[in-house]
Design a protein around this motif. Sequence first.
Motif, mmCIF file in Angstrom:
data_model
loop_
_atom_site.group_PDB
_atom_site.id
_atom_site.type_symbol
_atom_site.label_atom_id
_atom_site.label_comp_id
_atom_site.label_asym_id
_atom_site.label_seq_id
_atom_site.Cartn_x
_atom_site.Cartn_y
_atom_site.Cartn_z
ATOM 1 N N MET A 1 0.855 -1.199 0.000
ATOM 2 C CA MET A 1 0.000 0.000 0.000
ATOM 3 C C MET A 1 0.886 1.242 0.000
ATOM 4 S SD MET A 1 -2.834 1.159 2.807
ATOM 5 C CE MET A 1 -3.590 2.771 2.760
ATOM 6 N N VAL A 2 0.634 2.135 -0.942
ATOM 7 C CA VAL A 2 1.398 3.376 -1.047
ATOM 8 C C VAL A 2 0.688 4.452 -0.238
ATOM 9 C CG1 VAL A 2 2.306 5.112 -2.621
ATOM 10 C CG2 VAL A 2 2.254 2.722 -3.321
ATOM 11 N N ARG A 3 1.423 5.088 0.676
ATOM 12 C CA ARG A 3 0.868 6.135 1.524
ATOM 13 C C ARG A 3 1.270 7.501 0.992
ATOM 14 N NH1 ARG A 3 -0.228 3.981 6.701
ATOM 15 N NH2 ARG A 3 -1.206 6.000 7.075
ATOM 16 N N ILE A 4 0.448 8.506 1.267
ATOM 17 C CA ILE A 4 0.781 9.886 0.925
ATOM 18 C C ILE A 4 1.659 10.431 2.035
ATOM 19 C CG2 ILE A 4 -0.123 12.186 0.435
ATOM 20 C CD1 ILE A 4 -2.641 10.920 -0.618
ATOM 21 N N ASP A 32 -0.345 4.421 -7.249
ATOM 22 C CA ASP A 32 -0.915 3.260 -6.539
ATOM 23 C C ASP A 32 -1.350 3.626 -5.119
ATOM 24 O OD1 ASP A 32 -0.430 1.749 -8.789
ATOM 25 O OD2 ASP A 32 1.497 1.002 -8.078
ATOM 26 N N ILE A 33 -1.847 4.838 -4.965
ATOM 27 C CA ILE A 33 -2.320 5.297 -3.653
ATOM 28 C C ILE A 33 -3.670 4.658 -3.359
ATOM 29 C CG2 ILE A 33 -3.041 7.339 -2.341
ATOM 30 C CD1 ILE A 33 -1.077 8.944 -4.093
ATOM 31 N N GLU A 34 -3.850 4.206 -2.118
ATOM 32 C CA GLU A 34 -5.087 3.531 -1.731
ATOM 33 C C GLU A 34 -5.901 4.318 -0.707
ATOM 34 O OE1 GLU A 34 -4.545 -0.545 -0.658
ATOM 35 O OE2 GLU A 34 -3.015 -0.885 -2.189
ATOM 36 N N LEU A 55 -5.707 3.705 -6.678
ATOM 37 C CA LEU A 55 -6.574 2.634 -6.179
ATOM 38 C C LEU A 55 -7.417 3.127 -5.010
ATOM 39 C CD1 LEU A 55 -3.812 -0.123 -6.225
ATOM 40 C CD2 LEU A 55 -5.642 0.132 -7.892
ATOM 41 N N ILE A 56 -7.877 4.365 -5.088
ATOM 42 C CA ILE A 56 -8.605 4.987 -3.979
ATOM 43 C C ILE A 56 -10.052 4.505 -3.990
ATOM 44 C CG2 ILE A 56 -9.365 7.194 -3.032
ATOM 45 C CD1 ILE A 56 -6.886 8.430 -4.431
ATOM 46 N N PRO A 57 -10.541 3.877 -2.896
ATOM 47 C CA PRO A 57 -11.922 3.379 -2.867
ATOM 48 C C PRO A 57 -12.928 4.360 -2.271
ATOM 49 C CG PRO A 57 -10.699 2.452 -1.030
ATOM 50 C CD PRO A 57 -9.759 3.380 -1.744
ATOM 51 N N LYS A 58 -12.413 5.434 -1.615
ATOM 52 C CA LYS A 58 -13.320 6.305 -0.871
ATOM 53 C C LYS A 58 -12.805 7.738 -0.900
ATOM 54 C CE LYS A 58 -15.451 6.766 3.714
ATOM 55 N NZ LYS A 58 -15.486 6.228 5.097
ATOM 56 N N HIS A 263 -4.074 -5.452 -10.267
ATOM 57 C CA HIS A 263 -2.959 -4.671 -9.727
ATOM 58 C C HIS A 263 -2.006 -5.557 -8.917
ATOM 59 C CE1 HIS A 263 -0.739 -1.478 -7.792
ATOM 60 N NE2 HIS A 263 -1.058 -1.978 -6.608
ATOM 61 N N GLU A 264 -2.547 -6.408 -8.060
ATOM 62 C CA GLU A 264 -1.703 -7.296 -7.256
ATOM 63 C C GLU A 264 -0.936 -8.279 -8.142
ATOM 64 O OE1 GLU A 264 -4.389 -9.099 -4.562
ATOM 65 O OE2 GLU A 264 -4.705 -7.276 -3.360
ATOM 66 N N HIS A 265 -1.609 -8.758 -9.196
ATOM 67 C CA HIS A 265 -0.942 -9.688 -10.098
ATOM 68 C C HIS A 265 0.232 -9.011 -10.816
ATOM 69 C CE1 HIS A 265 -0.618 -13.212 -12.681
ATOM 70 N NE2 HIS A 265 -0.567 -12.400 -13.723
ATOM 71 N N LEU A 266 0.030 -7.784 -11.244
ATOM 72 C CA LEU A 266 1.108 -7.056 -11.898
ATOM 73 C C LEU A 266 2.253 -6.770 -10.938
ATOM 74 C CD1 LEU A 266 -0.971 -4.519 -14.039
ATOM 75 C CD2 LEU A 266 0.240 -6.552 -14.844
ATOM 76 N N GLN A 267 1.923 -6.519 -9.676
ATOM 77 C CA GLN A 267 2.974 -6.300 -8.676
ATOM 78 C C GLN A 267 3.797 -7.569 -8.461
ATOM 79 O OE1 GLN A 267 3.905 -3.440 -7.109
ATOM 80 N NE2 GLN A 267 2.462 -2.404 -8.467
ATOM 81 N N GLU A 268 3.128 -8.722 -8.448
ATOM 82 C CA GLU A 268 3.848 -9.988 -8.300
ATOM 83 C C GLU A 268 4.785 -10.232 -9.485
ATOM 84 O OE1 GLU A 268 1.085 -13.120 -7.749
ATOM 85 O OE2 GLU A 268 0.400 -12.418 -5.783
ATOM 86 N N LEU A 269 4.293 -9.959 -10.701
ATOM 87 C CA LEU A 269 5.145 -10.114 -11.879
ATOM 88 C C LEU A 269 6.352 -9.181 -11.812
ATOM 89 C CD1 LEU A 269 2.483 -10.361 -14.745
ATOM 90 C CD2 LEU A 269 3.774 -12.224 -13.691
ATOM 91 N N LYS A 270 6.121 -7.983 -11.327
ATOM 92 C CA LYS A 270 7.222 -7.025 -11.216
ATOM 93 C C LYS A 270 8.262 -7.503 -10.217
ATOM 94 C CE LYS A 270 8.044 -2.114 -10.367
ATOM 95 N NZ LYS A 270 7.417 -0.810 -9.981
#
Length: 470
Positions: A1-4, A32-34, A55-58, A263-270
């Motif tokens: 999780m990326v924080r500000i 990738d901010i959540e 990736l902000i949900p709210k 997004h998680e899948h791409l992070q795993e590949l990276k």
Amino acid sequence: MVRITELLVRKRSEHNEGEIYSLEELSLHQQDIEKIENLDKWCRELKILYLQSNLIPKIENVGRLKKLEYLNLALNNVERVENLEGCESLQKLDLTVNFVGELTSIECLVDLPHFRELFLTGNPCTNYDGYRDYVIATLKNLQQLDGQGIEKSERIKAIQEYSEIRNKIIRQQNEYMKKREKEREEELKKQEGKNKVKQEHKPGFDGRWYTDINNTLDVNAETQINETINDSPKNDEKNREELEKEFWEEKVPFTPESRMQVHEHLQELKKRDEKKDESKQTKQPRRLMTDNGQMLNVNEAKIDFSLTDDEENNQYVLDVSTYKYLDTSLLDVDVQPTYVRVTIKGKVLQLVLEEEVKADSSKARRSQTTGHLLISMPKAKHLIQARKVSPPKQTFNSEPKHDGHKDNKMKTVELLEVAPNGNQEMDFGNIVKEKTDVVKAPFESKVFQKPVERPNSEDFVDDPDVPPLL
């Protein structure tokens, strides 16, 4: 999780000399901010905030940004419009390609006096019957919806049918919420099933727990474990490719959960690619000498050069065709008695010299027009050359010889002496011959003599009032 974080905000505020308290515009897209956080404490002067492609949900922690005029949250996971009542100066809100299904949540924007533009393209709520009329009738100050202007007649008609349209929107909204709830449950079950499969196929575990330490595994369980361990390294790459293909070909609904999975899948590949890069052996450095210490000719830079032996000046001259706009700080020259080495952007050009040179007396200079590097290397051994003697002065005699040979007309070559006696001074005034009346015309033309004045007649009277003849 990326924080500000403060570091991230300062990095993005270079245009404001790194000051965040007076920052009026901030771009945090594709980070990738959540979660939106801390901006309402650090950047109270913000007018424009870009948070698209995260990736902000709210929507949260922006209510105290009283001067905020434009908020961009496109390509995120927002499902409802909320917590914007305190943004008194908000004029434009962009929620393109999100997951807003609760359309009635836009009613939180009703009391904003300056709100003019709203973008909801690509959200589930845009598929509702009566979507545009409901938004226009709810937000009476709105001037543009999804990039299209709102006419007065359109607003009047929407306001007249507002109660009916709102009831229709609520029914469709409730159906969508039920559908979303089922999607969440299915996604939860799917994740639990995947975790269970991973746990069952974990090497060294057969799916059962043993409370007795002295118990030994039965033969079947032990065989199953061994097969799993042995087959894993062999088919790891093949299985990985198959799983990768299945993942991208699997049909799933477009939901916040599926977007997070991608997004998680791409992070795993990276991460996997980074591990591969780390596991690769580092490139061996170029060999510059043999095992017995003999230097080698190397042109790792693959650059043109010319090495000439300047015998006249007893030196070697190396001309390296370096690029015209290459910074000189990227060049390094090392001259040794038996070789010369030029490093160009970390790549080596090394040449072995046939004779020893004076390393301390060598010079390297760069052409300002072509950019070429010219290295002059004087040789250690001095070259002994014959002294140049001027040819003897030859005299030619005009007298004939009497030795039986043919007579040759010889002339004596003498130098001009300005003052033959040395004590006398040269009279430069009498160098030119006396003037004659005869004027020679150029190019062998006719010779004209100087005209002679005719004497005056006896009855000639010189009248001064008469002007002279021209």
